[in-house]
Design a protein around this motif. Structure first.
Motif, PDB file in Angstrom:
ATOM      1  N   TYR A   1      23.873  43.036 -17.973  1.00 58.51           N
ATOM      2  CA  TYR A   1      25.218  42.135 -17.786  1.00 58.51           C
ATOM      3  C   TYR A   1      25.672  43.354 -18.961  1.00 58.51           C
ATOM      4  O   TYR A   1      26.900  43.039 -19.216  1.00 58.51           O
ATOM      5  CB  TYR A   1      24.805  40.597 -18.474  1.00 58.51           C
ATOM      6  CG  TYR A   1      25.478  39.803 -18.432  1.00 58.51           C
ATOM      7  CD1 TYR A   1      25.981  39.236 -16.439  1.00 58.51           C
ATOM      8  CD2 TYR A   1      26.857  39.620 -18.841  1.00 58.51           C
ATOM      9  CE1 TYR A   1      27.072  38.515 -16.464  1.00 58.51           C
ATOM     10  CE2 TYR A   1      28.159  39.172 -19.026  1.00 58.51           C
ATOM     11  CZ  TYR A   1      27.952  38.418 -17.560  1.00 58.51           C
ATOM     12  OH  TYR A   1      29.571  37.723 -17.203  1.00 58.51           O
TER      13      TYR A   1
ATOM     14  N   SER B   1      31.207  23.491 -23.503  1.00 60.42           N
ATOM     15  CA  SER B   1      30.116  24.608 -23.689  1.00 60.42           C
ATOM     16  C   SER B   1      29.782  25.478 -25.116  1.00 60.42           C
ATOM     17  O   SER B   1      28.413  25.819 -25.092  1.00 60.42           O
ATOM     18  CB  SER B   1      31.178  26.182 -22.893  1.00 60.42           C
ATOM     19  OG  SER B   1      30.951  26.167 -21.620  1.00 60.42           O
TER      20      SER B   1
ATOM     21  N   HIS C   1      35.792  38.987 -11.035  1.00 56.13           N
ATOM     22  CA  HIS C   1      34.834  37.947 -11.733  1.00 56.13           C
ATOM     23  C   HIS C   1      33.743  37.528 -10.414  1.00 56.13           C
ATOM     24  O   HIS C   1      31.980  37.449 -11.448  1.00 56.13           O
ATOM     25  CB  HIS C   1      34.929  37.357 -12.086  1.00 56.13           C
ATOM     26  CG  HIS C   1      36.023  36.775 -13.764  1.00 56.13           C
ATOM     27  ND1 HIS C   1      37.067  37.240 -13.770  1.00 56.13           N
ATOM     28  CD2 HIS C   1      35.558  36.701 -14.135  1.00 56.13           C
ATOM     29  CE1 HIS C   1      37.257  38.057 -14.569  1.00 56.13           C
ATOM     30  NE2 HIS C   1      36.575  36.929 -15.404  1.00 56.13           N
TER      31      HIS C   1
ATOM     32  N   TRP D   1      28.854  37.475 -10.790  1.00 54.48           N
ATOM     33  CA  TRP D   1      28.451  36.114  -9.839  1.00 54.48           C
ATOM     34  C   TRP D   1      27.092  36.675  -9.262  1.00 54.48           C
ATOM     35  O   TRP D   1      25.952  36.222  -9.189  1.00 54.48           O
ATOM     36  CB  TRP D   1      29.656  35.736  -8.540  1.00 54.48           C
ATOM     37  CG  TRP D   1      28.370  34.628  -8.035  1.00 54.48           C
ATOM     38  CD1 TRP D   1      27.592  34.675  -6.553  1.00 54.48           C
ATOM     39  CD2 TRP D   1      27.723  33.291  -8.229  1.00 54.48           C
ATOM     40  NE1 TRP D   1      27.339  33.670  -5.994  1.00 54.48           N
ATOM     41  CE2 TRP D   1      27.271  33.015  -7.503  1.00 54.48           C
ATOM     42  CE3 TRP D   1      27.870  32.821  -9.237  1.00 54.48           C
ATOM     43  CZ2 TRP D   1      26.956  31.324  -7.287  1.00 54.48           C
ATOM     44  CZ3 TRP D   1      27.287  31.043  -9.472  1.00 54.48           C
ATOM     45  CH2 TRP D   1      26.586  30.573  -8.279  1.00 54.48           C
TER      46      TRP D   1
ATOM     47  N   TYR E   1      24.370  31.040 -13.891  1.00 55.77           N
ATOM     48  CA  TYR E   1      25.553  30.158 -14.675  1.00 55.77           C
ATOM     49  C   TYR E   1      25.021  28.393 -13.927  1.00 55.77           C
ATOM     50  O   TYR E   1      25.363  28.357 -12.755  1.00 55.77           O
ATOM     51  CB  TYR E   1      26.871  30.835 -13.523  1.00 55.77           C
ATOM     52  CG  TYR E   1      26.672  32.910 -13.672  1.00 55.77           C
ATOM     53  CD1 TYR E   1      27.222  32.884 -15.080  1.00 55.77           C
ATOM     54  CD2 TYR E   1      26.174  33.082 -12.941  1.00 55.77           C
ATOM     55  CE1 TYR E   1      27.575  34.176 -14.494  1.00 55.77           C
ATOM     56  CE2 TYR E   1      26.613  34.846 -13.158  1.00 55.77           C
ATOM     57  CZ  TYR E   1      26.853  35.300 -13.714  1.00 55.77           C
ATOM     58  OH  TYR E   1      27.939  36.081 -14.023  1.00 55.77           O
ATOM     59  N   LYS E   2      24.970  28.160 -14.934  1.00 59.19           N
ATOM     60  CA  LYS E   2      24.684  26.479 -14.393  1.00 59.19           C
ATOM     61  C   LYS E   2      25.503  25.385 -14.159  1.00 59.19           C
ATOM     62  O   LYS E   2      25.511  25.180 -13.034  1.00 59.19           O
ATOM     63  CB  LYS E   2      24.302  26.067 -16.245  1.00 59.19           C
ATOM     64  CG  LYS E   2      22.664  26.979 -16.258  1.00 59.19           C
ATOM     65  CD  LYS E   2      22.125  25.457 -17.289  1.00 59.19           C
ATOM     66  CE  LYS E   2      20.530  25.783 -17.871  1.00 59.19           C
ATOM     67  NZ  LYS E   2      20.380  24.631 -18.498  1.00 59.19           N
TER      68      LYS E   2
ATOM     69  N   LEU F   1      32.527  29.961 -12.849  1.00 59.98           N
ATOM     70  CA  LEU F   1      32.648  31.243 -12.895  1.00 59.98           C
ATOM     71  C   LEU F   1      34.084  31.904 -12.102  1.00 59.98           C
ATOM     72  O   LEU F   1      35.031  32.532 -13.065  1.00 59.98           O
ATOM     73  CB  LEU F   1      31.222  31.461 -12.432  1.00 59.98           C
ATOM     74  CG  LEU F   1      31.837  33.533 -12.972  1.00 59.98           C
ATOM     75  CD1 LEU F   1      31.730  33.753 -14.292  1.00 59.98           C
ATOM     76  CD2 LEU F   1      30.361  34.231 -11.746  1.00 59.98           C
TER      77      LEU F   1
ATOM     78  N   LEU G   1      26.075  31.068 -22.254  1.00 61.46           N
ATOM     79  CA  LEU G   1      25.955  31.925 -21.438  1.00 61.46           C
ATOM     80  C   LEU G   1      25.085  32.513 -22.096  1.00 61.46           C
ATOM     81  O   LEU G   1      23.258  32.469 -21.578  1.00 61.46           O
ATOM     82  CB  LEU G   1      26.680  32.509 -20.733  1.00 61.46           C
ATOM     83  CG  LEU G   1      26.558  34.376 -19.960  1.00 61.46           C
ATOM     84  CD1 LEU G   1      26.245  33.699 -18.476  1.00 61.46           C
ATOM     85  CD2 LEU G   1      27.702  35.361 -20.019  1.00 61.46           C
TER      86      LEU G   1
ATOM     87  N   ASN H   1      20.890  32.087 -21.118  1.00 59.78           N
ATOM     88  CA  ASN H   1      19.748  33.607 -20.296  1.00 59.78           C
ATOM     89  C   ASN H   1      19.296  33.691 -21.340  1.00 59.78           C
ATOM     90  O   ASN H   1      18.738  35.147 -21.129  1.00 59.78           O
ATOM     91  CB  ASN H   1      20.927  34.722 -19.958  1.00 59.78           C
ATOM     92  CG  ASN H   1      21.800  34.268 -18.781  1.00 59.78           C
ATOM     93  OD1 ASN H   1      20.862  34.684 -17.659  1.00 59.78           O
ATOM     94  ND2 ASN H   1      22.828  33.522 -18.173  1.00 59.78           N
TER      95      ASN H   1
END
Length: 214
Positions: free
Chosen positions: A36, A93, A151, A155, A162-163, A169, A208, A212
Motif C-alpha cells: 500500500y 477515526s 481512490h 479500494w 477499509y472498515k 473511501l 487505516l 492494517n
C-alpha cells in the motif's frame, strides 16, 4: 500553454488505470501493508513528474499557488470551511485508534500524510487552478471527478482493510474533493486546503494504519 493543458488532462485520465495496476502489483508483491505504501509512493512520483512538466520546474509558479489571493469578501470564512471535515474525523477515526499507535508508526504516519496531502493538493487543485483559472467546467469538474475516481484504485488494494467500506473511501474522497476544489478556486490558492487535507489524512490514516497492522 495548450501542450501543458494536454499533458495535464491526459495524465489525469491515465492516472486511473495506472494507479489501479500499480496498487494491484505492489500489494500482490509486497503484501497489504508495505504494498500500500509503495503504491502510494509510485502515485506521488507520477504526480511530481506531471507537476514538473506542467510548471516547467519553475518554483515561482508553485509558490504562486500559495501566495495568490482572490479579493473575495468572505475569503477567511471560505478558508475555514476547508477544515469542517477535520473535526468529525478527529472523533470518528483518530481518538478511537491513536492509543494503539507506536512512536515509530506515528512518525511514519506523519511523513506519509505530509507527502500525500501536499502532493495531492498541488496536483489535483494546484495544477488545475494554474492551467484553468477561469474554466469551471474543466478546472473544477474534471479535477474533482478524477480526484475521487482515483481512490477506486485504493479500494482494490489486495488485503487492505477499509472498515467503513467503499462509500466512506470513495464517497468521502468525492465529498472532500468537492469542498476543497471549491475553497481553492474561490480563494485562488492552496493555503487552506493543503493543511486541511494533511489533517484529514492524519486522522483517517490513523485508523487505516491501526486496522492494517502498521
Amino acid at each position: 500553454m495548450q501542450n501543458k493543458k494536454r499533458i495535464l488532462l491526459i495524465s489525469s485520465l491515465f492516472m486511473l488505470p495506472f494507479t489501479y495496476l500499480l496498487i494491484q502489483f505492489t500489494t500482490s508483491s509486497f503484501g497489504a501493508k508495505w504494498g500500500y505504501v509503495t503504491g502510494l509512493a509510485g502515485y506521488w512520483v507520477y504526480c511530481l513528474v506531471i507537476i514538473g512538466l506542467v510548471t516547467g520546474g519553475n518554483m515561482n509558479v508553485i509558490k504562486s499557488l500559495w501566495r495568490n489571493q482572490n479579493n473575495g469578501k468572505y475569503a477567511k470564512w471560505i478558508s475555514l470551511a476547508a477544515f469542517i471535515p477535520v473535526l468529525g474525523l478527529f472523533f470518528v477515526s483518530f481518538l478511537p485508534n491513536v492509543a494503539q499507535l507506536t512512536l515509530s508508526t506515528g512518525v511514519f504516519l506523519v511523513i506519509v500524510v505530509l507527502l500525500n496531502g501536499s502532493i495531492e493538493e498541488l496536483y489535483w487543485r494546484g495544477l488545475y487552478l494554474f492551467e484553468y483559472p477561469n474554466d469551471s467546467r474543466i478546472g473544477f469538474l474534471f479535477s474533482w471527478l478524477l480526484f475521487g475516481a482515483w481512490h477506486i484504485s485504493l479500494w482494490f488494494a489486495n488485503g487492505v482493510i477499509y472498515k467503513d467500506g467503499f462509500l466512506a473511501l470513495v464517497g468521502g474522497a468525492y465529498g472532500l474533493g468537492l469542498l476543497w476544489t471549491w475553497v481553492a478556486r474561490a480563494n485562488g490558492n492552496l493555503k487552506a486546503v493543503t493543511p486541511a487535507h494533511i489533517l484529514v489524512n492524519f486522522f483517517a490514516f490513523t485508523a487505516l494504519f491501526v486496522d492494517n497492522g502498521f
